[in-house]
Design a protein around this motif. Structure first.
Motif, mmCIF file in Angstrom:
data_model
loop_
_atom_site.group_PDB
_atom_site.id
_atom_site.type_symbol
_atom_site.label_atom_id
_atom_site.label_comp_id
_atom_site.label_asym_id
_atom_site.label_seq_id
_atom_site.Cartn_x
_atom_site.Cartn_y
_atom_site.Cartn_z
ATOM 1 N N ALA A 12 -8.917 15.126 -14.565
ATOM 2 C CA ALA A 12 -9.301 15.406 -15.937
ATOM 3 C C ALA A 12 -10.806 15.266 -16.122
ATOM 4 O O ALA A 12 -11.447 16.071 -16.780
ATOM 5 N N ASP A 13 -11.394 14.237 -15.564
ATOM 6 C CA ASP A 13 -12.832 13.985 -15.689
ATOM 7 C C ASP A 13 -13.246 13.078 -14.540
ATOM 8 O O ASP A 13 -13.088 11.870 -14.608
ATOM 9 N N PRO A 14 -13.755 13.639 -13.442
ATOM 10 C CA PRO A 14 -14.001 12.837 -12.244
ATOM 11 C C PRO A 14 -15.043 11.749 -12.422
ATOM 12 O O PRO A 14 -15.105 10.829 -11.633
ATOM 13 N N PHE A 15 -15.870 11.822 -13.478
ATOM 14 C CA PHE A 15 -16.918 10.824 -13.643
ATOM 15 C C PHE A 15 -16.608 9.812 -14.732
ATOM 16 O O PHE A 15 -17.250 8.788 -14.819
ATOM 17 N N HIS A 16 -15.634 10.091 -15.601
ATOM 18 C CA HIS A 16 -15.337 9.184 -16.693
ATOM 19 C C HIS A 16 -13.905 8.655 -16.649
ATOM 20 O O HIS A 16 -13.530 7.829 -17.466
ATOM 21 N N ALA A 17 -13.103 9.128 -15.706
ATOM 22 C CA ALA A 17 -11.701 8.726 -15.673
ATOM 23 C C ALA A 17 -11.506 7.363 -15.034
ATOM 24 O O ALA A 17 -10.401 6.858 -14.991
ATOM 25 N N TYR A 18 -12.557 6.768 -14.535
ATOM 26 C CA TYR A 18 -12.462 5.483 -13.868
ATOM 27 C C TYR A 18 -13.417 4.479 -14.520
ATOM 28 O O TYR A 18 -14.385 4.855 -15.179
ATOM 29 N N ASP A 19 -13.146 3.206 -14.297
ATOM 30 C CA ASP A 19 -14.185 2.203 -14.489
ATOM 31 C C ASP A 19 -15.085 2.309 -13.262
ATOM 32 O O ASP A 19 -14.613 2.153 -12.138
ATOM 33 N N THR A 20 -16.369 2.585 -13.478
ATOM 34 C CA THR A 20 -17.221 2.880 -12.339
ATOM 35 C C THR A 20 -18.402 1.938 -12.238
ATOM 36 O O THR A 20 -18.829 1.325 -13.202
ATOM 37 N N HIS A 21 -18.911 1.842 -11.027
ATOM 38 C CA HIS A 21 -20.212 1.254 -10.764
ATOM 39 C C HIS A 21 -21.116 2.411 -10.365
ATOM 40 O O HIS A 21 -20.699 3.333 -9.680
ATOM 41 N N HIS A 22 -22.351 2.346 -10.814
ATOM 42 C CA HIS A 22 -23.259 3.464 -10.592
ATOM 43 C C HIS A 22 -24.539 2.965 -9.934
ATOM 44 O O HIS A 22 -25.112 1.970 -10.365
ATOM 45 N N TRP A 23 -24.944 3.641 -8.878
ATOM 46 C CA TRP A 23 -26.212 3.350 -8.210
ATOM 47 C C TRP A 23 -27.049 4.619 -8.186
ATOM 48 O O TRP A 23 -26.517 5.706 -7.968
ATOM 49 N N GLU A 24 -28.330 4.470 -8.393
ATOM 50 C CA GLU A 24 -29.228 5.598 -8.230
ATOM 51 C C GLU A 24 -30.000 5.405 -6.930
ATOM 52 O O GLU A 24 -30.555 4.330 -6.678
ATOM 53 N N LEU A 25 -30.028 6.437 -6.111
ATOM 54 C CA LEU A 25 -30.781 6.415 -4.863
ATOM 55 C C LEU A 25 -32.125 7.061 -5.139
ATOM 56 O O LEU A 25 -32.220 8.276 -5.314
ATOM 57 N N LEU A 26 -33.164 6.238 -5.185
ATOM 58 C CA LEU A 26 -34.487 6.716 -5.566
ATOM 59 C C LEU A 26 -35.252 7.216 -4.346
ATOM 60 O O LEU A 26 -35.320 6.546 -3.321
ATOM 61 N N ASP A 27 -35.826 8.410 -4.469
ATOM 62 C CA ASP A 27 -36.639 9.018 -3.405
ATOM 63 C C ASP A 27 -35.928 8.993 -2.053
ATOM 64 O O ASP A 27 -36.460 8.489 -1.047
ATOM 65 N N PRO A 28 -34.709 9.529 -1.980
ATOM 66 C CA PRO A 28 -33.988 9.496 -0.700
ATOM 67 C C PRO A 28 -34.647 10.399 0.345
ATOM 68 O O PRO A 28 -35.167 11.471 0.031
ATOM 69 N N VAL A 29 -34.618 9.933 1.589
ATOM 70 C CA VAL A 29 -35.136 10.710 2.721
ATOM 71 C C VAL A 29 -34.004 10.850 3.741
ATOM 72 O O VAL A 29 -33.403 9.853 4.159
ATOM 73 N N LEU A 30 -33.699 12.071 4.129
ATOM 74 C CA LEU A 30 -32.644 12.321 5.103
ATOM 75 C C LEU A 30 -33.131 11.953 6.497
ATOM 76 O O LEU A 30 -34.106 12.499 6.999
ATOM 77 N N LEU A 31 -32.421 10.997 7.135
ATOM 78 C CA LEU A 31 -32.793 10.547 8.469
ATOM 79 C C LEU A 31 -31.952 11.180 9.568
ATOM 80 O O LEU A 31 -32.390 11.272 10.721
ATOM 81 N N GLY A 32 -30.734 11.577 9.222
ATOM 82 C CA GLY A 32 -29.875 12.144 10.252
ATOM 83 C C GLY A 32 -28.546 12.620 9.698
ATOM 84 O O GLY A 32 -28.110 12.199 8.626
ATOM 85 N N CYS A 33 -27.898 13.492 10.447
ATOM 86 C CA CYS A 33 -26.592 14.033 10.062
ATOM 87 C C CYS A 33 -25.840 14.372 11.341
ATOM 88 O O CYS A 33 -26.378 15.062 12.219
ATOM 89 N N ARG A 34 -24.599 13.874 11.486
ATOM 90 C CA ARG A 34 -23.844 14.109 12.704
ATOM 91 C C ARG A 34 -22.350 14.137 12.387
ATOM 92 O O ARG A 34 -21.926 13.610 11.343
ATOM 93 N N PRO A 35 -21.531 14.726 13.270
ATOM 94 C CA PRO A 35 -20.085 14.726 13.036
ATOM 95 C C PRO A 35 -19.548 13.306 12.920
ATOM 96 O O PRO A 35 -19.985 12.401 13.626
#
Length: 316
Positions: A12-35
């Motif tokens: 129904a609402d993926p962001f409001h249907a739960y009691d949530t904890h929220h974190w903001e990732l400030l200035d993220p830098v991608l270091l790697g990506c793998r299977p």
């Protein structure tokens, strides 16, 4: 990034249907990506970022569902089965020493200078202007005095050396802004425009800290002078001034541009904002975007947010 606690229908609402904890990732830098070792069809993504959010727990909850989102409408970027490193213990940066010059100590401070506590006393340092009005509210800090001596500023004054000062301090480049506010709250519109971007950001912080600065003007039509809106901080200053006068502040959750669940905060009463010389901001901020893909110009996201909270904007 959200950690929703199960308990309702996410469809129904993926962001409001739960009691949530929220974190903001400030200035993220991608270091790697793998299977991923969990599933070959998934990937493990490693990023470096400053984390802004609630107090960390000792370990990651076993029933957590992790959502990654961004964008003015909270665009869903994906879902993760787990997050490593979020709950890890992180060393706190050690605040450097500080010197208080020309202090007029009260009775309690005099007693502490005679009989200091081993762990210091927690105090708050307030910056006040020439008339004694509080300009800024600074962080709490530990009053661990390591040395003192009579001050050259007066025979009844002392200079104090503290083991640690506030963790967050203004940089030398914004000193002119502090000097301007020391003379008192601004009375002339556009006083912020002469400063560089870092000075404008500091100006906006002063406006936000000023009591009553966010009190809206009664006019149903407000005018934003867009001639000097050449960076994001300038837009904050100009908008605050349009809503609440010189040195004013427009109270708004700007994280809504990045998908904050509040969706933006409505003003006490709707009004029309006439944005003069809006093309200046469009040109200057053309390369700025909070959209992860970089496809939506920042000014367009701001206009959508203002419309969403009930503000009618006329561009001129």
């Amino acid at each position: 990034m959200d950690f929703p606690v199960p308990g309702a229908d996410p469809e129904a609402d993926p962001f409001h249907a739960y009691d949530t904890h929220h974190w903001e990732l400030l200035d993220p830098v991608l270091l790697g990506c793998r299977p991923s070792a969990l599933d070959p069809s998934l990937v493990d993504v490693t990023v470096e970022a400053e984390v802004d959010g609630p107090v960390r727990q000792p370990t990651e909850p076993a029933d957590a569902r992790w959502l990654l989102f961004n964008g003015a409408g909270g665009a869903d970027l994906g879902e993760c089965r787990g997050v490593e490193g979020l709950y890890a213990k992180r060393p706190l940066s050690d605040a450097p020493p500080m010197r208080l010059i020309g202090c007029e100590p009260g009775e309690r401070l005099l007693r502490r200078l005679v009989r200091p506590r081993a762990d210091g006393d927690w105090v708050t340092l307030l910056a006040v202007d020439r008339s004694g009005r509080v300009m800024r509210f600074q962080e709490h800090m530990s009053l661990e005095v390591v040395a003192s001596r009579p001050s050259a500023l007066g025979v009844t004054l002392v200079d104090l050396w503290l083991r640690k000062g506030p963790a967050v301090r203004p940089v030398p480049a914004v000193r002119p802004v502090w000097d301007a506010w020391f003379e008192g709250p601004p009375t002339e519109p556009g006083s912020w425009a002469a400063f560089p971007p870092e000075g404008r950001a500091e100006w906006a912080a002063f406006a936000a800290a000023r009591q009553g600065a966010g009190r809206p003007l009664p006019d149903p039509v407000r005018h934003l002078d867009g001639r000097y809106v050449t960076d994001v901080s300038a837009l904050v200053c100009a908008l605050g001034e349009a809503v609440a006068g010189p040195g004013g502040h427009y109270h708004q959750c700007w994280r809504a541009l990045r998908g904050c669940q509040c969706g933006g905060e409505r003003p006490p009463a709707p009004f029309t904002l006439v944005w003069h010389d809006a093309d200046v901001a469009r040109r200057a901020l053309a390369s700025v975007s909070v959209d992860t893909a970089g496809e939506t110009p920042y000014v367009d996201d701001v206009l959508r947010l203002l419309a969403r909270v009930g503000i009618t904007v006329e561009l001129r």
